[in-house]
Write an enzyme that holds these catalytic residues in place. Structure first.
Site: not given
Length: 270
Positions: A136-137, A140, A195
């Site tokens: 997920h990080e 970004h 997100e």
């Protein structure tokens, strides 16, 4: 998940820590005084890259970084190295990983590819769940969300007292400004669209690594459960942990529905 972050002012309860010697994540002199509002400055990519390096170096210096030659932290280094083996870059951005030995449940990734995982997050996550958080990080970073958030943090916190660049060289930040920048980055909020995109990136990341993508939903579930268990403690670390993630239940459902649509079974006893 930016945010799988706690506010740095709040600690994970010691009952959830594997070692009482852990320190709280340190933002040093971040609270040493309010910065003056001033004229916004224009940042080039090169200048921002310099600030990113300066701030991550500062955070590494001001927090205990786990090392393989320290018996107390060796396990974290070896585990993370095993999990991210072969993960050298994302969208052409070279990656570097470190673990902070702190009580906060946290992780973050900077636009230069610096990924920092907190030991207490590792304590409560399975390998696949931790990879879901990391994926997920990285989403970004790959999707440029982190770059946009970092630029905003620079212009609205550390640099809002009117620091200017001269001759194409970015002005040096003080300890106080670096602390302000670190706090702004840790507490920055992405849009729901961003997100959701990072969630999807983390899901695909797990699939590409041959892992069960249910793990990203399970990591959300675990954090939400901890949040609910500690809801009575005002300002607790779990209250802050998901405070930037409204509609967490919807995000869990989206990831679960996607796994089911892909015909992937939820892991037993999970």
């Amino acid at each position: 998940m930016k945010k799988f972050f706690t506010n740095a002012a709040f600690m994970l309860f010691m009952t959830m820590c594997s070692a009482p010697a852990m320190a709280q994540f340190n933002l040093g002199k971040a609270a040493s005084g309010a910065l003056k509002a001033g004229k916004a400055m224009t940042l080039t990519d090169a200048q921002m890259a310099q600030y990113v390096k300066e701030s991550i170096d500062w955070m590494d210096k001001n927090n205990r970084v786990c090392t393989a030659d320290d018996p107390q932290t060796k396990q974290y280094v070896e585990r993370l190295e095993r999990l991210v083996q072969g993960l050298d870059e994302v969208e052409g951005i070279p990656l570097n990983f470190k673990v902070y030995y702190v009580v906060d449940v946290n992780a973050f990734a900077c636009p230069d590819g610096s990924v920092r995982v907190f030991s207490s997050l590792m304590d409560i996550m399975t390998d696949d769940e931790l990879l879901g958080v990391i994926g997920h990080e990285l989403g970004h970073v790959a999707l440029k969300h982190s770059k946009k958030a970092y630029r905003t943090a620079l212009l609205t916190s550390a640099l809002k007292d009117g620091i200017a660049s001269t001759g194409g060289k970015a002005a040096a930040l003080t300890d106080s400004q670096l602390g302000q920048l670190g706090e702004a980055v840790l507490n920055s909020q992405f849009s729901q669209k961003e997100e959701s995109q990072a969630d999807d990136y983390g899901y695909d990341f797990l699939k590409k690594k041959g892992k069960n993508p249910w793990s990203i939903a399970l990591s959300f579930e675990k954090l939400k459960k901890l949040e609910e268990e500690n809801n009575a403690a005002k300002g607790s670390k779990m209250d802050r942990l998901l405070s930037s993630h409204p509609d967490t239940a919807k995000r869990i459902k989206k990831m679960s529905d996607r796994a089911q649509a892909d015909g992937i079974a939820r892991p037993e006893n999970k």
